[in-house]
Motif scaffolding. Structure first.
Motif, short mmCIF file in Angstrom:
data_model
loop_
_atom_site.label_atom_id
_atom_site.label_comp_id
_atom_site.label_asym_id
_atom_site.label_seq_id
_atom_site.Cartn_x
_atom_site.Cartn_y
_atom_site.Cartn_z
N GLY A 22 0.51 -0.51 -0.20
CA GLY A 22 0.08 -0.19 0.15
C GLY A 22 1.09 1.14 -0.33
O GLY A 22 2.08 0.98 0.10
N PRO A 31 -8.66 6.39 -4.92
CA PRO A 31 -8.41 5.09 -4.10
C PRO A 31 -8.60 3.49 -5.30
O PRO A 31 -7.82 2.93 -5.20
CB PRO A 31 -10.29 4.03 -3.41
N ALA A 32 -9.43 3.91 -6.52
CA ALA A 32 -9.66 3.18 -6.97
C ALA A 32 -8.08 2.96 -8.60
O ALA A 32 -8.16 2.37 -8.65
CB ALA A 32 -10.99 2.77 -8.73
N ALA A 34 -5.61 3.89 -6.89
CA ALA A 34 -4.36 3.81 -6.15
C ALA A 34 -4.56 2.46 -5.59
O ALA A 34 -3.33 1.64 -6.03
CB ALA A 34 -4.38 3.91 -4.11
N ALA A 35 -5.72 1.39 -5.66
CA ALA A 35 -5.59 -0.22 -6.32
C ALA A 35 -5.20 -0.49 -6.74
O ALA A 35 -5.04 -1.30 -6.62
CB ALA A 35 -7.00 -0.51 -5.96
N ARG A 36 -4.15 0.04 -8.27
CA ARG A 36 -4.11 -0.37 -9.37
C ARG A 36 -2.83 -0.31 -9.40
O ARG A 36 -1.95 -1.09 -10.39
CB ARG A 36 -4.61 0.63 -10.59
N ARG A 38 1.61 -0.61 -8.10
CA ARG A 38 2.21 -1.77 -7.76
C ARG A 38 3.36 -0.68 -6.88
O ARG A 38 4.25 -0.17 -8.11
CB ARG A 38 2.31 -3.06 -8.45
N ASP A 65 1.33 7.66 -3.94
CA ASP A 65 0.04 8.29 -3.99
C ASP A 65 -0.55 9.57 -4.12
O ASP A 65 -1.01 10.67 -5.20
CB ASP A 65 -0.46 7.51 -3.56
#
Lengths: 144, 144
Positions: A22, A31-32, A34-36, A38, A65
């Motif tokens: 994270g 967040p959409a 951020a979730a992608r 790596r 981020d």
């Protein structure tokens, strides 16, 4: 990457313990998105910066981020300085601004391609691009 | 970066403890070049790959010292897989080879620009480039 310009006043985000996979610091990034991402062990993705019209690769810098959030919402390329551990807006001191035209994420989420309109040189050395040092490619006894 | 092709047989270099600021794994890279690298905490530099003639940015992958050494001396782009923790030669399985034309190091040693002749798509998804996902740039209420 070039030497950072002056830090953004009050730019330090709240320090939070690194979560596995994270973000390292608190962020307002969607967040959409951020979730992608790596990230490297220190919470960063590589940002490849190119001149939007010529396609010239100017530099590589690093974004966490929150730096990506600021880049997407201010239109000014904003990075995380690994050496200084703070955010910096390209051109804030030097005047060599980067006005963001588009941002693309790669297929596995560890790199960004930031297309900008670069004012002046991208590199702190005065070169247009940071990639001015050629390394020798020597294959099977021949030089390329 | 794309999903790695098949690993190189016998490619695992001897594991050595990470040195502060130094390479993570044993390498034959020219020490003069190695001394210029500034690595991530896991011993890597970002490699930006572009098509040598069109300048199109194809992908970003990662190199440690030994991957850079192999790239410079074989003329075939060779990377370190972060997910699989092994070396891979682009195209070894897919046939989507990258023939190296030149390699440049950036001004502070944490990124490489690798100019290649890319056979077929660079991305494992079949796209020519890995950067096919646009992120929304929204500045002061306007969309860019």
């Amino acid at each position: 990457m070039p030497v950072p310009d002056a830090p953004v006043t009050g730019a330090h985000a709240e320090q939070t313990p690194p979560a596995a996979g994270g973000p390292t610091r608190a962020s307002r990034l969607d967040p959409a998105i951020a979730a992608r991402l790596r990230r490297t062990p220190d919470g960063l993705v590589a940002a490849v910066v190119r001149q939007h019209d010529t396609g010239e690769v100017l530099m590589v810098a690093w974004m966490d981020d929150e730096a990506l959030h600021r880049t997407l919402t201010t239109g000014r390329a904003t990075y995380w300085s690994r050496s200084r551990q703070e955010y910096w807006v390209k051109g804030a001191t030097s005047g060599h601004h980067q006005y963001v035209r588009s941002v693309a994420l790669d297929c596995d989420g560890d790199a960004l391609l930031v297309s900008v309109d670069q004012v002046g040189p991208a590199c702190h050395t005065g070169h247009r691009t940071c990639f001015f040092t050629e390394l020798p490619v020597t294959v099977a006894g021949e030089s390329a």
